[in-house]
Motif scaffolding. Structure first.
Motif, PDB file in Angstrom:
ATOM      1  N   PRO A   1      26.391  -4.037 -19.423  1.00 43.82           N
ATOM      2  CA  PRO A   1      26.463  -2.919 -18.472  1.00 43.82           C
ATOM      3  C   PRO A   1      25.288  -2.896 -17.489  1.00 43.82           C
ATOM      4  CG  PRO A   1      26.906  -2.133 -20.694  1.00 43.82           C
ATOM      5  CD  PRO A   1      26.435  -3.552 -20.802  1.00 43.82           C
ATOM      6  N   ALA A   2      24.095  -3.249 -17.960  1.00 37.23           N
ATOM      7  CA  ALA A   2      22.933  -3.278 -17.069  1.00 37.23           C
ATOM      8  C   ALA A   2      23.084  -4.370 -16.021  1.00 37.23           C
ATOM      9  CB  ALA A   2      21.654  -3.491 -17.872  1.00 37.23           C
ATOM     10  N   ILE A   3      23.605  -5.516 -16.422  1.00 38.90           N
ATOM     11  CA  ILE A   3      23.835  -6.609 -15.467  1.00 38.90           C
ATOM     12  C   ILE A   3      24.798  -6.149 -14.386  1.00 38.90           C
ATOM     13  CG2 ILE A   3      24.866  -8.902 -15.189  1.00 38.90           C
ATOM     14  CD1 ILE A   3      23.769  -9.549 -18.001  1.00 38.90           C
ATOM     15  N   SER A   4      25.868  -5.482 -14.784  1.00 48.18           N
ATOM     16  CA  SER A   4      26.858  -4.988 -13.805  1.00 48.18           C
ATOM     17  C   SER A   4      26.231  -4.009 -12.831  1.00 48.18           C
ATOM     18  CB  SER A   4      28.022  -4.310 -14.524  1.00 48.18           C
ATOM     19  OG  SER A   4      28.709  -5.236 -15.304  1.00 48.18           O
ATOM     20  N   ARG A   5      25.441  -3.083 -13.347  1.00 47.33           N
ATOM     21  CA  ARG A   5      24.797  -2.096 -12.471  1.00 47.33           C
ATOM     22  C   ARG A   5      23.801  -2.755 -11.528  1.00 47.33           C
ATOM     23  NH1 ARG A   5      24.721   0.816 -17.360  1.00 47.33           N
ATOM     24  NH2 ARG A   5      22.536   0.215 -17.675  1.00 47.33           N
ATOM     25  N   ILE A   6      22.968  -3.648 -12.057  1.00 50.86           N
ATOM     26  CA  ILE A   6      21.963  -4.309 -11.221  1.00 50.86           C
ATOM     27  C   ILE A   6      22.632  -5.132 -10.124  1.00 50.86           C
ATOM     28  CG2 ILE A   6      20.153  -6.083 -11.207  1.00 50.86           C
ATOM     29  CD1 ILE A   6      19.416  -5.061 -14.072  1.00 50.86           C
TER      30      ILE A   6
ATOM     31  N   ASN B   1      20.765   8.379 -16.129  1.00 50.58           N
ATOM     32  CA  ASN B   1      19.485   8.109 -16.775  1.00 50.58           C
ATOM     33  C   ASN B   1      18.542   7.645 -15.664  1.00 50.58           C
ATOM     34  OD1 ASN B   1      17.285   6.958 -18.087  1.00 50.58           O
ATOM     35  ND2 ASN B   1      18.534   6.364 -19.853  1.00 50.58           N
ATOM     36  N   LEU B   2      17.721   8.546 -15.160  1.00 51.98           N
ATOM     37  CA  LEU B   2      16.925   8.275 -13.967  1.00 51.98           C
ATOM     38  C   LEU B   2      15.884   7.186 -14.160  1.00 51.98           C
ATOM     39  CD1 LEU B   2      16.493  11.884 -12.561  1.00 51.98           C
ATOM     40  CD2 LEU B   2      18.163  10.146 -11.929  1.00 51.98           C
ATOM     41  N   SER B   3      15.260   7.123 -15.315  1.00 52.80           N
ATOM     42  CA  SER B   3      14.249   6.082 -15.516  1.00 52.80           C
ATOM     43  C   SER B   3      14.905   4.703 -15.571  1.00 52.80           C
ATOM     44  CB  SER B   3      13.429   6.344 -16.776  1.00 52.80           C
ATOM     45  OG  SER B   3      14.249   6.317 -17.921  1.00 52.80           O
ATOM     46  N   ARG B   4      16.060   4.602 -16.226  1.00 51.71           N
ATOM     47  CA  ARG B   4      16.768   3.329 -16.277  1.00 51.71           C
ATOM     48  C   ARG B   4      17.258   2.940 -14.891  1.00 51.71           C
ATOM     49  NH1 ARG B   4      21.658   3.436 -20.099  1.00 51.71           N
ATOM     50  NH2 ARG B   4      22.518   4.683 -18.427  1.00 51.71           N
ATOM     51  N   ARG B   5      17.782   3.923 -14.149  1.00 53.04           N
ATOM     52  CA  ARG B   5      18.281   3.649 -12.797  1.00 53.04           C
ATOM     53  C   ARG B   5      17.150   3.168 -11.897  1.00 53.04           C
ATOM     54  NH1 ARG B   5      19.780   6.425  -7.802  1.00 53.04           N
ATOM     55  NH2 ARG B   5      21.728   5.510  -7.121  1.00 53.04           N
ATOM     56  N   LYS B   6      15.993   3.815 -11.992  1.00 50.39           N
ATOM     57  CA  LYS B   6      14.841   3.429 -11.178  1.00 50.39           C
ATOM     58  C   LYS B   6      14.417   1.988 -11.497  1.00 50.39           C
ATOM     59  CE  LYS B   6      10.139   4.822 -10.037  1.00 50.39           C
ATOM     60  NZ  LYS B   6       9.060   5.771 -10.301  1.00 50.39           N
ATOM     61  N   ARG B   7      14.366   1.658 -12.779  1.00 47.61           N
ATOM     62  CA  ARG B   7      13.984   0.312 -13.205  1.00 47.61           C
ATOM     63  C   ARG B   7      15.010  -0.713 -12.718  1.00 47.61           C
ATOM     64  NH1 ARG B   7      13.478   1.483 -18.216  1.00 47.61           N
ATOM     65  NH2 ARG B   7      15.578   0.936 -18.827  1.00 47.61           N
ATOM     66  N   GLU B   8      16.297  -0.396 -12.841  1.00 50.59           N
ATOM     67  CA  GLU B   8      17.341  -1.326 -12.420  1.00 50.59           C
ATOM     68  C   GLU B   8      17.363  -1.489 -10.904  1.00 50.59           C
ATOM     69  OE1 GLU B   8      20.863   0.143 -14.329  1.00 50.59           O
ATOM     70  OE2 GLU B   8      20.306  -0.741 -16.255  1.00 50.59           O
ATOM     71  N   LEU B   9      17.090  -0.417 -10.161  1.00 52.08           N
ATOM     72  CA  LEU B   9      17.005  -0.527  -8.706  1.00 52.08           C
ATOM     73  C   LEU B   9      15.839  -1.428  -8.295  1.00 52.08           C
ATOM     74  CD1 LEU B   9      17.832   3.110  -7.578  1.00 52.08           C
ATOM     75  CD2 LEU B   9      19.111   1.044  -6.986  1.00 52.08           C
ATOM     76  N   ALA B  10      14.723  -1.345  -9.004  1.00 54.25           N
ATOM     77  CA  ALA B  10      13.577  -2.213  -8.715  1.00 54.25           C
ATOM     78  C   ALA B  10      13.926  -3.676  -8.970  1.00 54.25           C
ATOM     79  CB  ALA B  10      12.373  -1.791  -9.546  1.00 54.25           C
ATOM     80  N   ILE B  11      14.640  -3.931 -10.057  1.00 55.39           N
ATOM     81  CA  ILE B  11      15.075  -5.302 -10.361  1.00 55.39           C
ATOM     82  C   ILE B  11      16.037  -5.779  -9.286  1.00 55.39           C
ATOM     83  CG2 ILE B  11      16.351  -6.744 -11.999  1.00 55.39           C
ATOM     84  CD1 ILE B  11      15.269  -4.829 -14.213  1.00 55.39           C
ATOM     85  N   ALA B  12      16.968  -4.917  -8.891  1.00 58.61           N
ATOM     86  CA  ALA B  12      17.931  -5.281  -7.853  1.00 58.61           C
ATOM     87  C   ALA B  12      17.228  -5.610  -6.542  1.00 58.61           C
ATOM     88  CB  ALA B  12      18.937  -4.154  -7.644  1.00 58.61           C
ATOM     89  N   LYS B  13      16.178  -4.872  -6.212  1.00 55.55           N
ATOM     90  CA  LYS B  13      15.431  -5.147  -4.989  1.00 55.55           C
ATOM     91  C   LYS B  13      14.771  -6.515  -5.062  1.00 55.55           C
ATOM     92  CE  LYS B  13      11.773  -3.450  -1.954  1.00 55.55           C
ATOM     93  NZ  LYS B  13      11.455  -4.796  -1.579  1.00 55.55           N
ATOM     94  N   GLU B  14      14.201  -6.855  -6.218  1.00 58.20           N
ATOM     95  CA  GLU B  14      13.589  -8.170  -6.379  1.00 58.20           C
ATOM     96  C   GLU B  14      14.619  -9.283  -6.271  1.00 58.20           C
ATOM     97  OE1 GLU B  14      10.618  -9.063  -9.256  1.00 58.20           O
ATOM     98  OE2 GLU B  14      10.070  -6.954  -9.478  1.00 58.20           O
ATOM     99  N   VAL B  15      15.793  -9.076  -6.881  1.00 57.12           N
ATOM    100  CA  VAL B  15      16.862 -10.075  -6.799  1.00 57.12           C
ATOM    101  C   VAL B  15      17.305 -10.232  -5.346  1.00 57.12           C
ATOM    102  CG1 VAL B  15      19.229 -10.632  -7.487  1.00 57.12           C
ATOM    103  CG2 VAL B  15      17.650  -9.672  -9.161  1.00 57.12           C
ATOM    104  N   THR B  16      17.461  -9.112  -4.636  1.00 55.22           N
ATOM    105  CA  THR B  16      17.871  -9.151  -3.237  1.00 55.22           C
ATOM    106  C   THR B  16      16.847  -9.908  -2.396  1.00 55.22           C
ATOM    107  OG1 THR B  16      19.012  -7.039  -3.461  1.00 55.22           O
ATOM    108  CG2 THR B  16      18.456  -7.732  -1.232  1.00 55.22           C
TER     109      THR B  16
END
Length: 92
Positions: A55-60, A4-19
């Protein structure tokens, strides 16, 4: 991999902010406890007003871990390159 590309893109953005938040508050040379990473994850989620499911928490967090490790490798490579330079006293 999440197809799911839109979800992945959103989760990658969140992961970048967390990082970014995690690394700004952490000495890059040290390993920080996982509780510190979770603390920054919760802060970012609160700031963005989101409540991810399990599942989203795990991916992020997986994306965040990969990004932290990537940045640590870049820093290690930079330190190695700097150590190869001649000492300032030896330069002409």
């Amino acid at each position: 991999m999440d197809f799911n590309l839109s979800r992945r893109k959103r989760e990658l953005a969140i992961a970048k902010e967390v990082t970014d938040a995690f690394l700004q508050a952490t000495n890059a040379a040290e390993l920080a406890p996982p509780e510190k990473l979770m603390h920054h994850f919760v802060l970012v989620c609160e700031r963005l007003g989101i409540t991810p499911n399990a599942p989203a928490i795990s991916r992020i967090l997986a994306y965040t871990s990969k990004e932290i490790n990537r940045r640590k490798r870049v820093l290690d490579d930079l330190v190695t390159a700097l150590n190869r330079l001649p000492a300032p006293e030896l330069q002409l």
